[in-house]
Design an enzyme around this catalytic site. Structure first.
Site, PDB file in Angstrom:
ATOM      1  N   PHE A   1       0.822  -1.224   0.000  1.00 45.83           N
ATOM      2  CA  PHE A   1       0.000   0.000   0.000  1.00 45.83           C
ATOM      3  C   PHE A   1       0.858   1.278   0.000  1.00 45.83           C
ATOM      4  O   PHE A   1       0.380   2.346  -0.356  1.00 45.83           O
ATOM      5  CB  PHE A   1      -0.917   0.018   1.233  1.00 45.83           C
ATOM      6  N   LYS A   2       2.105   1.168   0.476  1.00 47.92           N
ATOM      7  CA  LYS A   2       2.999   2.335   0.601  1.00 47.92           C
ATOM      8  C   LYS A   2       2.280   3.480   1.317  1.00 47.92           C
ATOM      9  O   LYS A   2       1.554   3.254   2.292  1.00 47.92           O
ATOM     10  CB  LYS A   2       3.549   2.747  -0.767  1.00 47.92           C
TER      11      LYS A   2
ATOM     12  N   HIS B   1      12.848  -2.393   2.365  1.00 50.96           N
ATOM     13  CA  HIS B   1      12.385  -1.910   1.056  1.00 50.96           C
ATOM     14  C   HIS B   1      13.322  -0.793   0.584  1.00 50.96           C
ATOM     15  O   HIS B   1      13.886  -0.064   1.417  1.00 50.96           O
ATOM     16  CB  HIS B   1      10.944  -1.397   1.171  1.00 50.96           C
TER      17      HIS B   1
ATOM     18  N   GLU C   1      13.739  -6.150  -6.397  1.00 51.42           N
ATOM     19  CA  GLU C   1      13.112  -5.042  -7.130  1.00 51.42           C
ATOM     20  C   GLU C   1      14.157  -4.016  -7.559  1.00 51.42           C
ATOM     21  O   GLU C   1      14.678  -3.286  -6.701  1.00 51.42           O
ATOM     22  CB  GLU C   1      12.111  -4.310  -6.232  1.00 51.42           C
TER      23      GLU C   1
ATOM     24  N   SER D   1       2.006   0.506  -7.299  1.00 53.00           N
ATOM     25  CA  SER D   1       1.347   1.593  -8.022  1.00 53.00           C
ATOM     26  C   SER D   1       0.244   1.137  -8.988  1.00 53.00           C
ATOM     27  O   SER D   1      -0.792   1.800  -9.078  1.00 53.00           O
ATOM     28  CB  SER D   1       2.383   2.433  -8.777  1.00 53.00           C
TER      29      SER D   1
HETATM   30  O1  G3P Z   1       6.915  -3.401  -2.831  1.00 50.54           O
HETATM   31  C1  G3P Z   1       6.501  -3.420  -4.159  1.00 50.54           C
HETATM   32  C2  G3P Z   1       6.804  -2.152  -4.829  1.00 50.54           C
HETATM   33  O2  G3P Z   1       8.011  -1.548  -4.483  1.00 50.54           O
HETATM   34  C3  G3P Z   1       6.625  -2.182  -6.287  1.00 50.54           C
HETATM   35  O3  G3P Z   1       6.166  -0.933  -6.624  1.00 50.54           O
HETATM   36  O4  G3P Z   1       4.809   0.624  -7.888  1.00 50.54           O
HETATM   37  O5  G3P Z   1       6.622  -0.617  -9.015  1.00 50.54           O
HETATM   38  O6  G3P Z   1       4.579  -1.836  -8.317  1.00 50.54           O
HETATM   39  P1  G3P Z   1       5.498  -0.666  -8.042  1.00 50.54           P
END
Ligand code: G3P
Length: 228
Positions: A10-11, A93, A141, A202
């Site tokens: 959800f951030k 993160h 990521e 997002s």
């Molecule tokens: O924790 C998952 C997130 O960092 C990925 O972000 O917005 O690229 O899907 P997003």
């Protein structure tokens, strides 16, 4: 079929808290039930307690501090999130990095409390070293793709392939891929490359129709897992 690991982070999006945060969690719960998958939601610390009571899907924190109980102003401890109803937490993160010794402290205490853990890394080279700390999973990521709408599967598939090779060096730790995941095809490719699931933020949190987006992602995760 091995179930995919699905994490919606959800951030601090405007849909992450209050009434809208609750609505988002309910939508994800609905899709989780309809697709018979587990969708983990990683929510702001202030929402853990409320969401853990309102939905049946697993609620994670986005971060915990490795400090012990005591004089630590502003800390969110493993005990705090457990008491609030969280099942686990993300750690390290890219948007909330943690020193490795602090990470180790946090993980040890989380394990004692029976909390699940997902350590995030920004490069595949850190997958095995972080895996040695024995979290439940490592989430890889590339930071430049986070929130970009361009997925790791499309732009940097070698990150997933290399991360999958790295995770094999440690036992009993899952590998999850994320960053820029937007379409079902992104998820399908990530899992076909060897990931055990996906992390997304997002594309879901900013969507006009989050239900449609998450459905597409989850159904493609299932399709890829079934083909494994
Ligand atoms: O924790 C998952 C997130 O960092 C990925 O972000 O917005 O690229 O899907 P997003």
């Amino acid at each position: 079929m091995k179930p995919p690991i699905i994490i919606v982070n959800f951030k601090a999006y405007e849909t992450s808290y209050g009434k809208r945060g609750l609505e988002m969690a309910k939508i994800l719960e609905k899709v989780s039930i309809e697709t018979s998958t587990e969708i983990i939601i990683s929510v702001p610390a202030t929402m853990i307690s409320r969401l853990a009571q309102e939905v049946t899907i697993p609620v994670y924190a986005q971060h915990v501090d490795g400090v012990s109980e005591g004089a630590h102003t502003g800390a969110v401890t493993p005990e705090h999130i457990k008491d609030a109803g969280a099942r686990g937490s993300l750690l390290n993160h890219s948007e909330k990095r943690v020193r490795m010794d602090e990470l180790d402290d946090a993980l040890k205490r989380m394990k004692k409390l029976g909390l699940e853990s997902v350590i995030c890394v920004d490069r595949y080279e850190l997958v095995a070293p972080m895996g040695l700390l024995k979290p439940g999973a490592v989430l890889v990521e590339p930071p430049e793709l986070i929130g970009s709408g361009v997925s790791v599967s499309k732009a940097r598939p070698e990150v997933i392939t290399n991360a999958v090779n790295e995770i094999r060096k440690v036992e009993d730790v899952y590998l999850i891929a994320g960053a820029g995941i937007t379409t079902g095809e992104d998820v399908y490719v990530a899992i076909k490359l060897g990931s055990d699931g996906f992390g997304v933020a997002s594309a879901v949190m900013k969507a006009k129709d989050p239900q449609k987006v998450i459905q597409d992602l989850v159904l493609n995760a299932i399709r890829a897992m079934e083909e494994k």
